[in-house]
Design a protein around this motif. Structure first.
Motif, PDB file in Angstrom:
ATOM      1  N   HIS A 126       4.158   4.192  12.424  1.00 32.44           N
ATOM      2  CA  HIS A 126       3.344   4.519  13.606  1.00 32.44           C
ATOM      3  C   HIS A 126       2.005   5.149  13.363  1.00 32.44           C
ATOM      4  O   HIS A 126       1.330   5.666  14.522  1.00 32.44           O
ATOM      5  CB  HIS A 126       4.333   5.448  14.427  1.00 32.44           C
ATOM      6  CG  HIS A 126       5.565   4.697  14.915  1.00 32.44           C
ATOM      7  ND1 HIS A 126       5.583   4.019  15.997  1.00 32.44           N
ATOM      8  CD2 HIS A 126       6.972   5.155  14.685  1.00 32.44           C
ATOM      9  CE1 HIS A 126       6.921   3.459  16.047  1.00 32.44           C
ATOM     10  NE2 HIS A 126       7.711   4.327  15.462  1.00 32.44           N
ATOM     11  N   GLU A 127       1.716   5.106  12.091  1.00 31.86           N
ATOM     12  CA  GLU A 127       0.298   5.764  11.824  1.00 31.86           C
ATOM     13  C   GLU A 127      -0.962   4.671  12.075  1.00 31.86           C
ATOM     14  O   GLU A 127      -1.009   3.790  11.172  1.00 31.86           O
ATOM     15  CB  GLU A 127       0.607   6.252  10.423  1.00 31.86           C
ATOM     16  CG  GLU A 127       1.304   7.156  10.185  1.00 31.86           C
ATOM     17  CD  GLU A 127       1.090   8.611  11.046  1.00 31.86           C
ATOM     18  OE1 GLU A 127      -0.066   8.751  11.362  1.00 31.86           O
ATOM     19  OE2 GLU A 127       1.866   9.457  11.148  1.00 31.86           O
ATOM     20  N   MET A 128      -1.094   4.596  13.127  1.00 32.03           N
ATOM     21  CA  MET A 128      -2.365   3.347  13.649  1.00 32.03           C
ATOM     22  C   MET A 128      -3.504   3.641  12.733  1.00 32.03           C
ATOM     23  O   MET A 128      -3.971   2.299  12.259  1.00 32.03           O
ATOM     24  CB  MET A 128      -2.732   3.385  14.924  1.00 32.03           C
ATOM     25  CG  MET A 128      -1.613   3.360  15.867  1.00 32.03           C
ATOM     26  SD  MET A 128      -0.796   1.913  15.711  1.00 32.03           S
ATOM     27  CE  MET A 128       0.936   2.086  15.034  1.00 32.03           C
ATOM     28  N   GLN A 129      -4.124   4.597  12.226  1.00 30.65           N
ATOM     29  CA  GLN A 129      -5.296   4.763  11.400  1.00 30.65           C
ATOM     30  C   GLN A 129      -5.070   4.320  10.027  1.00 30.65           C
ATOM     31  O   GLN A 129      -5.864   3.673   9.391  1.00 30.65           O
ATOM     32  CB  GLN A 129      -5.726   6.368  11.603  1.00 30.65           C
ATOM     33  CG  GLN A 129      -7.194   6.433  10.923  1.00 30.65           C
ATOM     34  CD  GLN A 129      -8.135   5.688  11.643  1.00 30.65           C
ATOM     35  OE1 GLN A 129      -8.236   5.505  12.920  1.00 30.65           O
ATOM     36  NE2 GLN A 129      -9.094   5.093  10.914  1.00 30.65           N
ATOM     37  N   PHE A 130      -3.710   4.651   9.543  1.00 26.24           N
ATOM     38  CA  PHE A 130      -3.303   4.124   8.067  1.00 26.24           C
ATOM     39  C   PHE A 130      -3.552   2.686   8.338  1.00 26.24           C
ATOM     40  O   PHE A 130      -3.966   1.856   7.314  1.00 26.24           O
ATOM     41  CB  PHE A 130      -2.230   4.869   8.000  1.00 26.24           C
ATOM     42  CG  PHE A 130      -1.501   4.028   6.433  1.00 26.24           C
ATOM     43  CD1 PHE A 130      -1.881   4.488   5.294  1.00 26.24           C
ATOM     44  CD2 PHE A 130      -0.555   2.934   6.509  1.00 26.24           C
ATOM     45  CE1 PHE A 130      -1.377   4.147   4.092  1.00 26.24           C
ATOM     46  CE2 PHE A 130       0.043   2.482   5.379  1.00 26.24           C
ATOM     47  CZ  PHE A 130      -0.595   2.968   4.169  1.00 26.24           C
ATOM     48  N   ALA A 131      -2.682   1.967   9.267  1.00 28.42           N
ATOM     49  CA  ALA A 131      -2.612   0.618   9.196  1.00 28.42           C
ATOM     50  C   ALA A 131      -3.748  -0.081   9.458  1.00 28.42           C
ATOM     51  O   ALA A 131      -4.226  -1.056   8.734  1.00 28.42           O
ATOM     52  CB  ALA A 131      -1.627   0.326  10.552  1.00 28.42           C
ATOM     53  N   GLU A 153      -6.899   1.258   8.358  1.00 25.75           N
ATOM     54  CA  GLU A 153      -7.775   1.311   7.186  1.00 25.75           C
ATOM     55  C   GLU A 153      -7.218   0.751   5.734  1.00 25.75           C
ATOM     56  O   GLU A 153      -7.822   0.038   5.091  1.00 25.75           O
ATOM     57  CB  GLU A 153      -7.723   2.898   6.778  1.00 25.75           C
ATOM     58  CG  GLU A 153      -8.651   3.574   7.952  1.00 25.75           C
ATOM     59  CD  GLU A 153      -8.716   4.998   7.597  1.00 25.75           C
ATOM     60  OE1 GLU A 153      -8.199   5.468   6.397  1.00 25.75           O
ATOM     61  OE2 GLU A 153      -9.242   5.772   8.112  1.00 25.75           O
ATOM     62  N   ILE A 154      -5.753   0.532   5.613  1.00 23.58           N
ATOM     63  CA  ILE A 154      -5.224   0.267   4.283  1.00 23.58           C
ATOM     64  C   ILE A 154      -4.710  -1.281   4.624  1.00 23.58           C
ATOM     65  O   ILE A 154      -4.779  -1.967   3.573  1.00 23.58           O
ATOM     66  CB  ILE A 154      -4.355   1.297   3.928  1.00 23.58           C
ATOM     67  CG1 ILE A 154      -4.725   2.609   3.904  1.00 23.58           C
ATOM     68  CG2 ILE A 154      -3.404   0.521   2.661  1.00 23.58           C
ATOM     69  CD1 ILE A 154      -5.967   2.567   2.997  1.00 23.58           C
ATOM     70  N   ALA A 155      -4.115  -1.691   5.655  1.00 22.16           N
ATOM     71  CA  ALA A 155      -3.394  -3.015   5.705  1.00 22.16           C
ATOM     72  C   ALA A 155      -4.392  -4.161   5.428  1.00 22.16           C
ATOM     73  O   ALA A 155      -5.563  -4.219   5.879  1.00 22.16           O
ATOM     74  CB  ALA A 155      -2.586  -3.018   7.186  1.00 22.16           C
ATOM     75  N   ASP A 156      -3.732  -5.222   4.911  1.00 22.94           N
ATOM     76  CA  ASP A 156      -4.283  -6.410   4.885  1.00 22.94           C
ATOM     77  C   ASP A 156      -4.191  -7.106   6.084  1.00 22.94           C
ATOM     78  O   ASP A 156      -5.065  -8.053   6.781  1.00 22.94           O
ATOM     79  CB  ASP A 156      -4.080  -7.207   3.632  1.00 22.94           C
ATOM     80  CG  ASP A 156      -4.557  -6.689   2.220  1.00 22.94           C
ATOM     81  OD1 ASP A 156      -5.491  -6.257   2.148  1.00 22.94           O
ATOM     82  OD2 ASP A 156      -3.447  -6.222   1.451  1.00 22.94           O
ATOM     83  N   ALA A 166      -1.713   1.362  -2.612  1.00 29.59           N
ATOM     84  CA  ALA A 166      -2.385   0.124  -1.881  1.00 29.59           C
ATOM     85  C   ALA A 166      -3.484  -0.602  -2.885  1.00 29.59           C
ATOM     86  O   ALA A 166      -4.313   0.027  -3.268  1.00 29.59           O
ATOM     87  CB  ALA A 166      -3.037   0.505  -0.496  1.00 29.59           C
ATOM     88  N   HIS A 167      -3.304  -1.773  -2.845  1.00 28.70           N
ATOM     89  CA  HIS A 167      -4.042  -2.759  -3.708  1.00 28.70           C
ATOM     90  C   HIS A 167      -4.214  -2.537  -5.043  1.00 28.70           C
ATOM     91  O   HIS A 167      -5.096  -2.611  -5.748  1.00 28.70           O
ATOM     92  CB  HIS A 167      -5.612  -2.776  -2.963  1.00 28.70           C
ATOM     93  CG  HIS A 167      -5.490  -3.036  -1.585  1.00 28.70           C
ATOM     94  ND1 HIS A 167      -5.999  -1.927  -0.687  1.00 28.70           N
ATOM     95  CD2 HIS A 167      -4.886  -4.161  -0.765  1.00 28.70           C
ATOM     96  CE1 HIS A 167      -5.852  -2.447   0.703  1.00 28.70           C
ATOM     97  NE2 HIS A 167      -5.202  -4.001   0.696  1.00 28.70           N
TER      98      HIS A 167
END
Length: 276
Positions: A217-222, A224-227, A206-207
């Motif tokens: 479905h990984e909410m924590q990943f989304a 922390e990492i998603a823009d 990422a980035h």
């Protein structure tokens, strides 16, 4: 201007599709199977290098949406532009070239069972990209090291855990030096113990300059990492927001009910069945 692009000659259409940057734009995109409309009026743009998480309940059209980007599924209406160039009518060499610059990581790994981890990566490098055996092997070994599997190069998929297989699949997706990588629920087939190792590799990507579109479905990943987060339900985009906004102040009632369900550790199907 668009009509000129659509009316290219056969010779022009066979020219390699070269990505100048990795933007993706959906313009009123839709997908139907017969009378069943799976996606309708999809309009949004993904910037080069952006990490976008696609969220929503099962059956909402998330996987279909990303499969439209490299035409694993064909559009029924509208268009998708990559580098501001319409892609719906790409065929032949131009389509193959586009796909070669877009990595795809599937739910079920899709590794060749009769090939080692190394061979799963070198296959396309030799047959599609025409690298020599030595160059393909060197690149594959470097990619396996990048995902933490240098010592597993000669192992076959049956000798690897699910998490290790998915990391091989990510290395394979990186082999063509893609500018866009699509992830279709990459952890859904994994045991809880191996999910973290795959997410860690994705976090490292990422980035890094690669455009990433992740159905997850990984909410924590989304978070922390998603823009940005794109929330889909019933084949429609209901909300696009930053993770901070989406996870703390979602605007759409359907998004609020979705989060109440997936983030509630005490959730049971019986008590929340009415929400879905």
């Amino acid at each position: 201007m668009l009509s000129g692009l659509f009316s290219r000659s056969a010779a022009q259409a066979a020219e390699p599709y070269r990505l100048l940057q990795a933007s993706v734009e959906f313009r009123n995109a839709g997908k139907s199977w017969g009378s069943n409309q799976v996606l309708r009026a999809i309009n949004f743009t993904i910037a080069p290098g952006e990490v976008v998480a696609i969220l929503g309940p099962s059956g909402s059209g998330k996987s279909t949406l990303i499969r439209l980007i490299n035409q694993l599924e064909t559009l029924s209406e509208g268009d998708i532009l990559i580098d501001n160039r319409p892609t719906r009518q790409l065929r032949g060499a131009a389509l193959r070239q586009l796909r070669s610059r877009i990595g795809f990581v599937f739910q079920q790994f899709n590794l060749y069972a009769h090939l080692s981890a190394l061979q799963n990566i070198t296959l396309a490098l030799k047959t599609v990209h025409r690298l020599s055996e030595a160059d393909a092997t060197a690149r594959a070994r470097a990619l396996l090291a990048r995902v933490g599997l240098a010592e597993k190069a000669d192992h076959y998929p049956s000798q690897l855990s699910g998490g290790q297989q998915q990391r091989v699949a990510i290395a394979r997706a990186l082999a063509s030096d893609p500018q866009i990588i699509l992830f279709d629920e990459p952890t859904s087939a994994l045991d809880p113990e191996t999910i973290g190792e795959v997410l860690q590799v994705m976090k490292q990507l990422a980035h890094s300059g690669i455009t990433m579109v992740v159905v997850t479905h990984e909410m924590q990943f989304a978070r922390e990492i998603a823009d940005r987060v794109v929330f889909i339900d019933g084949g429609e985009i209901l909300e696009i927001a930053t993770p901070q906004t989406f996870f703390t102040r979602p605007e759409h009632e359907r998004a609020r009910r979705f989060l109440n369900k997936v983030l509630d550790p005490l959730y049971t199907e019986d008590t929340h069945h009415a929400d879905f």
